[in-house]
Design an enzyme around this catalytic site. Structure first.
Site, mmCIF file in Angstrom:
data_model
loop_
_atom_site.group_PDB
_atom_site.id
_atom_site.type_symbol
_atom_site.label_atom_id
_atom_site.label_comp_id
_atom_site.label_asym_id
_atom_site.label_seq_id
_atom_site.Cartn_x
_atom_site.Cartn_y
_atom_site.Cartn_z
ATOM 1 N N ASN A 88 -44.701 -0.903 -21.575
ATOM 2 C CA ASN A 88 -43.716 -1.690 -20.824
ATOM 3 C C ASN A 88 -44.358 -2.599 -19.777
ATOM 4 O O ASN A 88 -43.788 -3.628 -19.429
ATOM 5 C CB ASN A 88 -42.733 -0.719 -20.140
ATOM 6 C CG ASN A 88 -41.915 -1.389 -19.076
ATOM 7 O OD1 ASN A 88 -40.949 -2.086 -19.370
ATOM 8 N ND2 ASN A 88 -42.313 -1.231 -17.819
ATOM 9 N N TYR A 154 -46.976 -16.488 -20.899
ATOM 10 C CA TYR A 154 -46.204 -15.244 -21.076
ATOM 11 C C TYR A 154 -45.577 -15.206 -22.475
ATOM 12 O O TYR A 154 -45.629 -14.184 -23.168
ATOM 13 C CB TYR A 154 -45.130 -15.200 -19.990
ATOM 14 C CG TYR A 154 -44.142 -14.057 -20.071
ATOM 15 C CD1 TYR A 154 -44.422 -12.817 -19.500
ATOM 16 C CD2 TYR A 154 -42.895 -14.224 -20.686
ATOM 17 C CE1 TYR A 154 -43.499 -11.774 -19.552
ATOM 18 C CE2 TYR A 154 -41.969 -13.194 -20.747
ATOM 19 C CZ TYR A 154 -42.276 -11.975 -20.174
ATOM 20 O OH TYR A 154 -41.354 -10.949 -20.230
HETATM 21 P P1 NAP Z 1 -41.162 -5.881 -13.036
HETATM 22 O O1 NAP Z 1 -39.943 -5.407 -12.349
HETATM 23 O O2 NAP Z 1 -41.921 -7.042 -12.510
HETATM 24 O O3 NAP Z 1 -42.163 -4.618 -13.201
HETATM 25 C C1 NAP Z 1 -43.387 -4.792 -13.835
HETATM 26 C C2 NAP Z 1 -44.035 -3.443 -14.000
HETATM 27 O O4 NAP Z 1 -45.281 -3.642 -14.707
HETATM 28 C C3 NAP Z 1 -44.376 -2.797 -12.668
HETATM 29 O O5 NAP Z 1 -44.108 -1.414 -12.762
HETATM 30 C C4 NAP Z 1 -45.876 -3.052 -12.521
HETATM 31 O O6 NAP Z 1 -46.555 -2.010 -11.838
HETATM 32 C C5 NAP Z 1 -46.311 -3.014 -13.975
HETATM 33 N N1 NAP Z 1 -47.587 -3.689 -14.194
HETATM 34 C C6 NAP Z 1 -47.885 -5.011 -14.102
HETATM 35 N N2 NAP Z 1 -49.186 -5.224 -14.353
HETATM 36 C C7 NAP Z 1 -49.723 -4.006 -14.633
HETATM 37 C C8 NAP Z 1 -51.018 -3.559 -14.986
HETATM 38 N N3 NAP Z 1 -52.043 -4.417 -15.116
HETATM 39 N N4 NAP Z 1 -51.210 -2.239 -15.217
HETATM 40 C C9 NAP Z 1 -50.193 -1.354 -15.099
HETATM 41 N N5 NAP Z 1 -48.935 -1.717 -14.755
HETATM 42 C C10 NAP Z 1 -48.719 -3.027 -14.524
HETATM 43 O O7 NAP Z 1 -40.851 -6.254 -14.547
HETATM 44 P P2 NAP Z 1 -39.689 -5.798 -15.543
HETATM 45 O O8 NAP Z 1 -38.682 -6.870 -15.556
HETATM 46 O O9 NAP Z 1 -39.290 -4.405 -15.275
HETATM 47 O O10 NAP Z 1 -40.495 -5.913 -16.909
HETATM 48 C C11 NAP Z 1 -40.887 -4.798 -17.689
HETATM 49 C C12 NAP Z 1 -41.266 -5.304 -19.071
HETATM 50 O O11 NAP Z 1 -40.137 -5.940 -19.670
HETATM 51 C C13 NAP Z 1 -42.372 -6.360 -19.028
HETATM 52 O O12 NAP Z 1 -43.217 -6.195 -20.138
HETATM 53 C C14 NAP Z 1 -41.606 -7.655 -19.161
HETATM 54 O O13 NAP Z 1 -42.401 -8.675 -19.693
HETATM 55 C C15 NAP Z 1 -40.488 -7.232 -20.088
HETATM 56 N N6 NAP Z 1 -39.328 -8.111 -20.053
HETATM 57 C C16 NAP Z 1 -38.665 -8.331 -18.882
HETATM 58 C C17 NAP Z 1 -37.567 -9.194 -18.893
HETATM 59 C C18 NAP Z 1 -36.782 -9.499 -17.638
HETATM 60 O O14 NAP Z 1 -35.940 -10.405 -17.680
HETATM 61 N N7 NAP Z 1 -36.984 -8.795 -16.541
HETATM 62 C C19 NAP Z 1 -37.157 -9.796 -20.084
HETATM 63 C C20 NAP Z 1 -37.854 -9.539 -21.247
HETATM 64 C C21 NAP Z 1 -38.937 -8.682 -21.229
HETATM 65 P P3 NAP Z 1 -46.996 -2.077 -10.281
HETATM 66 O O15 NAP Z 1 -45.842 -2.640 -9.505
HETATM 67 O O16 NAP Z 1 -47.281 -0.635 -9.971
HETATM 68 O O17 NAP Z 1 -48.234 -2.924 -10.207
#
Ligand code: NAP
Length: 245
Positions: A88, A154
């Protein structure tokens, strides 16, 4: 004995919701974080109090091979097995085209694409020992057909993750199912800084007229991991509320 799931980037957002949902299904949980230590520890406490499962918190940058290897070793040392891996953790650095840099492009690929490769590489020998084990990669509709030039790096990483999903499903067959969930817009920190007018424009393109809550993504992940989904493999499931650009 409880099943075990490792969720990368579970300190907040969609990953934290997946951790809670899987705990509600009686999984023991490995919460991986990179920077958000306090959030990860708070989530551990919340989950252990509410669901009475075991939670292990591990710091690791998913793009760092040594740290990933250590994380898998520590998880196995604690729980003795792994039933599900959820890739994730993800990162977006949205900028105009002129400000795109090779360094940022590589950082995004390393986190969003090489990271899931590394976790899968080191987890597979444990996953393949378990019945109905699976890997679930959180991609994005940006990896399929929604195009934003601000996030071209991305978008490429998420398209790559869908390709990796299909290749790993082949590589690990018939032992491990490998699927991808492709969310559209989700209400998390990742979208905190969007211009409100842009959000309104995007909401107009969604049949449900709103961004998803993280729980609505977590529900699909829990289903894919479950014994209700034993014949779903090498698949990408969109969860975008019906998005028409
Ligand atoms: P978010 O709130 O920004 O959280 C991102 C998470 O990824 C955080 O827990 C962060 O950990 C972790 N992370 C980032 N870089 C990392 C690394 N190098 N090693 C380990 N952990 C890392 O994002 P989210 O929206 O929950 O997104 C979760 C997933 O869903 C992502 O893959 C994103 O691309 C995908 N996604 C999101 C959306 C959206 O609209 N939000 C849409 C489609 C897909 P720390 O804070 O501990 O660093």
């Amino acid at each position: 004995m409880n099943k075990v799931v490792l969720i990368t980037g579970a300190s907040r957002g969609i990953g934290a919701s997946i951790a809670k949902k899987m705990a509600s299904k009686n999984y023991n949980i490995v919460i991986n974080y990179n920077n958000s230590k306090l959030k990860a520890l708070k989530l551990k406490e919340e989950i252990e109090n509410q669901y009475h499962v075991k939670v292990l918190v591990i710091k690791a940058d998913v793009s760092n091979e040594d740290e990933v290897k250590k994380m898998i070793d520590e998880s196995i040392k604690e729980f003795g097995k792994l039933n599900c891996l959820v890739n994730n953790a993800g990162l977006a650095i949205d900028t105009c085209f002129e400000d795109k840099t090779v360094q940022n492009f590589q950082k995004i690929l390393n986190t969003n694409l090489i990271g899931p490769f590394l976790t899968s590489k080191y987890a597979f020998k444990y996953l393949e020992k378990e019945e109905n084990s699976s890997i679930i990669n959180i991609s994005s509709t940006n990896g399929i057909d929604t195009i934003y030039s601000e996030s071209l790096d991305y978008d490429a990483s998420k398209a790559g993750l869908i390709s990796l999903t299909k290749n790993l499903a082949l590589q690990f067959s018939p032992k491990i199912r490998v699927n991808s969930v492709a969310p559209g817009w989700v209400k998390t920190d990742m979208n905190n800084n969007l211009d409100p007018n842009f959000v309104k424009e995007e909401e107009r393109k969604i049949l449900l007229e709103r961004f998803a809550n993280p729980e609505e993504i977590a529900n699909v992940v829990a289903f894919l991991a479950s014994d209700e989904a034993t014949y779903i493999n090498s698949e990408v499931i969109r969860v975008d509320g019906g998005f028409y650009s």
